[in-house]
Design a protein around this motif. Structure first.
Motif, mmCIF file in Angstrom:
data_model
loop_
_atom_site.group_PDB
_atom_site.id
_atom_site.type_symbol
_atom_site.label_atom_id
_atom_site.label_comp_id
_atom_site.label_asym_id
_atom_site.label_seq_id
_atom_site.Cartn_x
_atom_site.Cartn_y
_atom_site.Cartn_z
ATOM 1 N N MET A 126 94.931 -15.338 110.353
ATOM 2 C CA MET A 126 93.521 -15.046 110.149
ATOM 3 C C MET A 126 93.235 -14.773 108.674
ATOM 4 S SD MET A 126 91.883 -15.122 113.098
ATOM 5 C CE MET A 126 90.493 -13.961 113.103
ATOM 6 N N LEU A 127 92.231 -15.451 108.132
ATOM 7 C CA LEU A 127 91.751 -15.071 106.802
ATOM 8 C C LEU A 127 91.181 -13.660 106.877
ATOM 9 C CD1 LEU A 127 90.821 -15.480 103.864
ATOM 10 C CD2 LEU A 127 88.785 -16.635 104.767
ATOM 11 N N GLU A 128 90.473 -13.376 107.934
ATOM 12 C CA GLU A 128 89.762 -12.115 108.193
ATOM 13 C C GLU A 128 88.521 -11.999 107.315
ATOM 14 O OE1 GLU A 128 92.311 -8.695 108.474
ATOM 15 O OE2 GLU A 128 93.587 -9.693 109.952
ATOM 16 N N SER A 129 88.690 -12.015 105.998
ATOM 17 C CA SER A 129 87.521 -11.977 105.116
ATOM 18 C C SER A 129 87.932 -12.454 103.725
ATOM 19 C CB SER A 129 86.944 -10.563 105.023
ATOM 20 O OG SER A 129 85.858 -10.529 104.103
ATOM 21 N N SER A 130 87.011 -13.126 103.059
ATOM 22 C CA SER A 130 87.255 -13.525 101.669
ATOM 23 C C SER A 130 86.745 -12.478 100.693
ATOM 24 C CB SER A 130 86.577 -14.872 101.383
ATOM 25 O OG SER A 130 85.162 -14.749 101.493
ATOM 26 N N SER A 131 86.339 -11.329 101.204
ATOM 27 C CA SER A 131 85.763 -10.273 100.366
ATOM 28 C C SER A 131 86.843 -9.442 99.688
ATOM 29 C CB SER A 131 84.880 -9.348 101.205
ATOM 30 O OG SER A 131 84.519 -8.193 100.470
ATOM 31 N N GLU A 132 86.878 -9.486 98.349
ATOM 32 C CA GLU A 132 87.790 -8.613 97.613
ATOM 33 C C GLU A 132 87.315 -7.162 97.671
ATOM 34 O OE1 GLU A 132 88.883 -9.945 93.727
ATOM 35 O OE2 GLU A 132 89.142 -12.038 94.371
ATOM 36 N N ARG A 133 86.022 -6.969 97.896
ATOM 37 C CA ARG A 133 85.477 -5.608 97.993
ATOM 38 C C ARG A 133 86.146 -4.825 99.117
ATOM 39 N NH1 ARG A 133 81.978 -3.059 101.107
ATOM 40 N NH2 ARG A 133 81.639 -4.967 102.318
ATOM 41 N N LEU A 134 86.485 -5.507 100.212
ATOM 42 C CA LEU A 134 87.102 -4.823 101.351
ATOM 43 C C LEU A 134 88.487 -4.275 101.020
ATOM 44 C CD1 LEU A 134 86.132 -7.024 104.444
ATOM 45 C CD2 LEU A 134 85.143 -4.855 103.717
ATOM 46 N N MET A 135 89.093 -4.772 99.927
ATOM 47 C CA MET A 135 90.396 -4.252 99.518
ATOM 48 C C MET A 135 90.289 -2.798 99.041
ATOM 49 S SD MET A 135 92.536 -6.665 100.149
ATOM 50 C CE MET A 135 93.984 -5.957 99.368
ATOM 51 N N GLU A 136 89.074 -2.330 98.816
ATOM 52 C CA GLU A 136 88.865 -0.945 98.375
ATOM 53 C C GLU A 136 88.370 -0.062 99.518
ATOM 54 O OE1 GLU A 136 89.858 -0.247 95.360
ATOM 55 O OE2 GLU A 136 90.274 -2.379 95.026
ATOM 56 N N THR A 137 88.312 -0.594 100.717
ATOM 57 C CA THR A 137 87.783 0.162 101.855
ATOM 58 C C THR A 137 88.888 0.534 102.840
ATOM 59 O OG1 THR A 137 87.356 -1.754 103.284
ATOM 60 C CG2 THR A 137 85.667 -1.210 101.629
ATOM 61 N N ILE A 138 88.515 1.327 103.830
ATOM 62 C CA ILE A 138 89.457 1.780 104.850
ATOM 63 C C ILE A 138 90.144 0.610 105.565
ATOM 64 C CG2 ILE A 138 87.669 1.908 106.638
ATOM 65 C CD1 ILE A 138 89.079 4.359 107.765
#
Length: 373
Positions: free
Chosen positions: A169-181
């Motif tokens: 799964m890619l899950e998300s292409s958002s790098e912002r989520l790397m800073e979240t829970i």
């Protein structure tokens, strides 16, 4: 706002954003449009056995119910080949044709797993997985599908010899989520790394499954970007056989236990967007995560239920049991569609271009003939 006239051959980010933000009066029309792209009157599934080779993982996602600590006495550090073969032989009795091998990502970075590998005579997880898949081809009637997160190009090239397909799964292409829970303790979830893995599968002509996970704190624009990143790779290589739209579901004990899950309407919007975006790629919604609502996605045009096991649980989502095949058939028939078995590799990929190992190709062809006759 009136429903725009979508160019179905060229769905844009603007189109996807319209769909993801669609209001009540537009949603039914969007569902109808998505369903109009259905290519056949059946919905497929793969009868599989789900085998977690290890539950150890270097990532620590906020929504994960799979990973265990190496010190946990009940954790699967590494299954023996004998344990795996015993389960595969049991799966044969149920008519399973797919051996779904899952594991935590880069598990061999943990000393406990590395020690177990050494005890078994292996230097790394890739060599171990290769032998497990080779054993599956040589000693059973099942076809291996490995889903174990990121691999290097060379590792994927090796595993291709005895896997009819692979996935992540890619899950998300958002790098912002790397800073979240969700992903702050999961280096392997960096989108650049995962997109490279999916692209490497394309370069190697490995039939592939990927998808996105919604409800983990992403924004709608990030959903659109994630779908478009997958589409960009698919347009270049053509190896993605199915895209999964998976909804976050809370499980007891996880870090995001009290995090809200996506609404049914948000799932409908996302599924419809994916169905309109992808050409010749199956869109799948896991039925065990949407037990009471899964029919609605068939009306959005989805044409695959994914892997369903009559034998093993979904170890990634242990609180969400598989529906029975009888139940799936009833749900499918009720929407005017038929239920049809498929393999872990879709029929259009069963050729020497994608299956270079003659032994693997022959077995896939024989099993394809079996489910068609």
């Amino acid at each position: 706002m009136p429903l725009p006239q979508f160019d179905l051959e060229n769905i844009t980010k603007q189109d996807i954003m319209f769909i993801l933000n669609a209001e009540r009066e537009d949603i039914l029309e969007i569902m109808k449009l998505a369903n109009s792209k259905r290519e056949h009157d059946y919905v497929t599934y793969s009868k599989n056995v789900f085998i977690p080779l290890t539950e150890i993982c270097r990532n620590d996602c906020g929504y994960c119910a799979f990973k265990k600590n190496p010190n946990d006495p009940e954790a699967i550090l590494l299954k023996t080949k004998e344990e795996v073969l015993s389960t595969l032989k049991e799966a044969e009795k149920y008519g399973c044709k797919e051996a779904l091998f899952t594991m935590g990502e880069d598990a061999d970075t943990e000393k406990a797993v590395q020690d177990r590998l050494s005890e078994f005579g292996y230097e790394n997880m890739t060599d171990y997985i290769y032998d497990i898949c080779k054993m599956t081809i040589e000693e059973t009637n099942l076809l291996p599908h490995t889903n174990a997160g990121n691999f290097s190009f060379e590792s994927m090239k090796k595993l291709k010899e005895y896997n009819v397909s692979m996935g992540m799964m890619l899950e998300s292409s958002s790098e912002r989520l790397m800073e979240t829970i969700a992903h702050k303790k999961s280096p392997g979830k960096h989108p650049k790394i995962r997109l490279q893995t999916i692209e490497n599968a394309g370069k190697l002509k490995i039939p592939y499954t990927t998808g996105i996970l919604i409800g983990i704190g992403e924004k709608k624009e990030e959903i659109a970007d994630s779908l478009l990143e997958i589409k960009k790779i698919q347009d270049k290589y053509g190896h993605i056989q199915e895209v999964i739209i998976q909804n976050f579901t809370p499980s007891p004990g996880i870090e995001m236990e009290n995090h809200s899950q996506p609404s049914l309407l948000d799932m409908i919007r996302t599924v419809a967007a994916a169905q309109l975006l992808f050409q010749g790629v199956s869109v799948q919604v896991p039925p065990n995560l949407n037990y009471d609502t899964s029919q609605i996605f068939l009306i959005c045009g989805t044409d695959d239920w994914g892997g369903v096991s009559p034998l093993s649980e979904d170890y990634v989502n242990p609180s969400s049991p598989w529906p029975t095949l009888d139940h799936l058939e009833k749900l499918t028939n009720d929407t005017g569609l038929k239920l049809k078995e498929r393999l872990a590799i879709y029929k259009k990929y069963i050729n020497s271009e994608y299956l270079e190992n003659p032994e693997l190709l022959k077995k896939a062809q024989e099993l394809q003939d079996k489910i068609e006759n």
